[in-house]
Scaffold this active site. Structure first.
Site, PDB file in Angstrom:
ATOM      1  N   GLN A   1     -13.211   5.857  12.982  1.00  0.00           N
ATOM      2  CA  GLN A   1     -12.840   6.364  12.987  1.00  0.00           C
ATOM      3  C   GLN A   1     -13.139   7.878  12.651  1.00  0.00           C
ATOM      4  OE1 GLN A   1      -9.431   7.657  10.587  1.00  0.00           O
ATOM      5  NE2 GLN A   1      -7.897   8.123  11.843  1.00  0.00           N
TER       6      GLN A   1
ATOM      7  N   ARG B   1      -6.907  10.363  16.594  1.00  0.00           N
ATOM      8  CA  ARG B   1      -5.598  10.339  16.193  1.00  0.00           C
ATOM      9  C   ARG B   1      -5.257  11.638  16.104  1.00  0.00           C
ATOM     10  NH1 ARG B   1      -3.381   7.160  10.542  1.00  0.00           N
ATOM     11  NH2 ARG B   1      -2.091   4.815  12.298  1.00  0.00           N
TER      12      ARG B   1
ATOM     13  N   GLY C   1      -0.982  -0.833   9.139  1.00  0.00           N
ATOM     14  CA  GLY C   1      -1.590   0.070   8.008  1.00  0.00           C
ATOM     15  C   GLY C   1      -1.675  -0.990   7.147  1.00  0.00           C
ATOM     16  N   ARG C   2      -0.282  -0.266   6.178  1.00  0.00           N
ATOM     17  CA  ARG C   2      -0.485  -1.655   4.885  1.00  0.00           C
ATOM     18  C   ARG C   2      -0.091  -3.359   4.635  1.00  0.00           C
ATOM     19  NH1 ARG C   2       4.058   2.784   2.549  1.00  0.00           N
ATOM     20  NH2 ARG C   2       4.084   3.070   5.395  1.00  0.00           N
TER      21      ARG C   2
ATOM     22  N   TYR D   1      -6.703  16.931   7.837  1.00  0.00           N
ATOM     23  CA  TYR D   1      -7.699  17.280   7.964  1.00  0.00           C
ATOM     24  C   TYR D   1      -8.882  18.173   8.754  1.00  0.00           C
ATOM     25  CZ  TYR D   1      -7.627  13.505   4.559  1.00  0.00           C
ATOM     26  OH  TYR D   1      -7.177  12.260   3.788  1.00  0.00           O
TER      27      TYR D   1
HETATM   28  C1  LIG Z   1      -4.055   3.323   2.234  1.00  0.00           C
HETATM   29  C2  LIG Z   1      -4.001   3.869   2.754  1.00  0.00           C
HETATM   30  C3  LIG Z   1      -4.945   4.024   3.469  1.00  0.00           C
HETATM   31  C4  LIG Z   1      -5.476   5.081   4.391  1.00  0.00           C
HETATM   32  N1  LIG Z   1      -6.119   5.788   5.122  1.00  0.00           N
HETATM   33  C5  LIG Z   1      -6.497   6.247   6.345  1.00  0.00           C
HETATM   34  C6  LIG Z   1      -7.104   6.877   7.355  1.00  0.00           C
HETATM   35  O1  LIG Z   1      -8.377   6.260   6.608  1.00  0.00           O
HETATM   36  N2  LIG Z   1      -7.198   6.973   8.565  1.00  0.00           N
HETATM   37  C7  LIG Z   1      -5.999   7.782   8.945  1.00  0.00           C
HETATM   38  O2  LIG Z   1      -6.210   8.316   9.792  1.00  0.00           O
HETATM   39  N3  LIG Z   1      -4.516   6.826   8.272  1.00  0.00           N
HETATM   40  C8  LIG Z   1      -5.171   6.281   7.009  1.00  0.00           C
HETATM   41  N4  LIG Z   1      -3.451   5.908   6.128  1.00  0.00           N
HETATM   42  C9  LIG Z   1      -2.608   6.051   7.070  1.00  0.00           C
HETATM   43  C10 LIG Z   1      -2.204   4.971   8.136  1.00  0.00           C
HETATM   44  O3  LIG Z   1      -3.457   5.433   8.545  1.00  0.00           O
HETATM   45  C11 LIG Z   1      -0.700   4.594   8.677  1.00  0.00           C
HETATM   46  O4  LIG Z   1      -0.358   5.525   9.747  1.00  0.00           O
HETATM   47  C12 LIG Z   1       0.406   4.612   7.457  1.00  0.00           C
HETATM   48  O5  LIG Z   1      -0.391   3.822   6.593  1.00  0.00           O
HETATM   49  C13 LIG Z   1       1.660   4.255   8.416  1.00  0.00           C
HETATM   50  O6  LIG Z   1       1.377   3.200   8.488  1.00  0.00           O
HETATM   51  P1  LIG Z   1       1.702   1.576   8.082  1.00  0.00           P
HETATM   52  O7  LIG Z   1       3.253   2.039   7.653  1.00  0.00           O
HETATM   53  O8  LIG Z   1       1.586   0.789   8.442  1.00  0.00           O
HETATM   54  O9  LIG Z   1       1.156   1.781   6.615  1.00  0.00           O
HETATM   55  C14 LIG Z   1      -4.113   5.566   5.116  1.00  0.00           C
HETATM   56  C15 LIG Z   1      -2.722   4.395   4.365  1.00  0.00           C
HETATM   57  C16 LIG Z   1      -3.131   3.708   3.460  1.00  0.00           C
HETATM   58  C17 LIG Z   1      -1.342   3.138   3.122  1.00  0.00           C
END
Ligand SMILES: Cc1cc2nc3c(=O)[nH]c(=O)nc-3n(C[C@H](O)[C@H](O)[C@H](O)COP(=O)(O)O)c2cc1C
Length: 371
Positions: A101, A235, A324-325, A188
């Protein structure tokens, strides 16, 4: 089998995935210092998650200028390229696939992270209010601090921004990444160009939708020139409102962008939905319009359970779903979904920064079995 749709194979671009469970990009602030270089610990973390249909790496700055948080990895130095090569090698050794990414934070940064203490850059000199970035203090401790006032990029600097992405793409390709995901989401730089609140330019890169989306299109075309469009995804997060991001035309500009993605032949569109970011949920009408405008794969992400993900894919509204999480806490998420096994709970205190704790020490189902 439970979750027949989610666990079925799919082809994205020309990459075959054994299942539709994608590991979402997750910033973890654990690149080795100095130099923001991916380490063996990072390689181990990604390799643990190699059964995902596709891993999307944590956001990776394309330049020092593109950095907004301490200890996020870069992909602009030889050491970083070689660190990523080890990460990719470890994922491939476990038969996984991984996208890089590529990230430029724009105004979501702080002078202490910039070369010679320069101001962060943005489409316009509009500061992100109520926005905190993660920096290292002089005494070695970490702190959250307000994002600095950015300066507006000059028109003749924009080709240089595109070049940062091209150089990074070349390094990602050499490191062996299977795909590149251009990060145009979450407030961003590329998102700042697309959004009405952050882009007040009066040149060809500001004003109407076509102009505001132009830099994203330039970047995609250039990165596609390196990787082949069938190995490039993007994205976006049209309803994102964090980091003081205001956009009166988020859905409209993303529908225009979708047509451009189709024209370029971009392999996938990754939609970060509103829920996690705090924005309004995407309407069903918008999802349909997006599906009609774009013919590549659509990956959705944001608080999905396996049940919801499976249903969304079954209804033809997405081709894959990113988690994600759940991936932070469950290295073997695919195996857990297959077995209908319970999930480990992520520990928010160890999301950003630190070492193995809360990173590589979440147990897999196999770990619990006696030998
Ligand atoms: C700890 C953390 C770091 C994240 N870092 C990024 C990232 O580097 N790039 C990005 O596009 N989204 C990032 N996100 C967003 C996640 O990719 C995702 O969209 C978000 O957690 C929702 O998905 P989930 O409900 O399955 O966690 C981050 C989210 C969390 C919780």
């Amino acid at each position: 089998m439970p979750f027949d749709s989610l666990l079925s194979p799919v082809t994205i671009g020309n990459l075959q995935l054994p299942n539709r469970v994608v590991m979402a990009p997750l910033t973890r602030n654990r690149a080795s210092q100095p130099g923001d270089v991916p380490s063996e610990m990072n390689a181990h973390y990604y390799a643990q998650r190699a059964s995902a249909g596709l891993i999307v790496s944590e956001a990776t700055q394309v330049s020092r200028q593109g950095q907004g948080y301490f200890a996020t990895p870069g992909i602009y130095s030889d050491a970083q390229e070689s660190g990523w090569k080890s990460v990719v090698g470890a994922v491939h050794a476990r038969h996984g696939r991984i996208a890089s990414q590529l990230w430029h934070v724009g105004r979501v940064s702080h002078r202490s992270l910039q070369e010679d203490g320069a101001s962060p850059v943005a489409p316009s000199a509009v500061r992100a209010r109520n926005t905190q970035v993660f920096v290292k203090c002089e005494d070695g401790s970490y702190a959250m601090t307000d994002a600095d006032e950015p300066r507006a990029l000059e028109a003749d600097e924009l080709p240089g921004i595109v070049l940062q992405f091209v150089d990074a793409a070349q390094r990602a390709k050499r490191a062996g990444f299977d795909m590149i995901e251009v990060h145009a989401a979450n407030g961003y730089l590329l998102h700042q160009f697309m959004a009405t609140g952050t882009n007040r330019r009066t040149d060809d890169y500001g004003g109407g939708i076509e102009n505001r989306v132009r830099l994203v299109v330039d970047v995609l075309e250039a990165v596609a020139g390196v990787m082949g469009a069938h190995r490039v995804g993007i994205r976006i997060s049209p309803n994102f409102t964090e980091f003081d991001l205001q956009d009166d035309e988020g859905e409209a500009s993303s529908l225009y962008l979708a047509q451009e993605l189709k024209r370029i032949g971009v392999a996938y569109l990754h939609l970060a939905e509103g829920d996690w970011a705090g924005g309004a949920p995407l309407s069903e009408g918008y999802r349909r319009a997006l599906r009609e405008a774009y013919d590549g794969a659509i990956i959705v992400c944001g608080e999905y359970t396996a049940e919801e993900a499976d249903a969304r894919i079954e209804r033809g509204e997405a081709n894959a779903v990113a988690f994600g999480r759940a991936y932070i806490a469950n290295p073997d998420l695919v195996e857990r979904f297959s077995a209908g096994a319970p999930l480990n709970t992520p520990d928010e205190a160890t999301f950003y920064g630190g070492g193995e704790k809360g990173y590589t020490d979440y147990p897999a189902l196999d770990d619990a079995r006696p030998d």
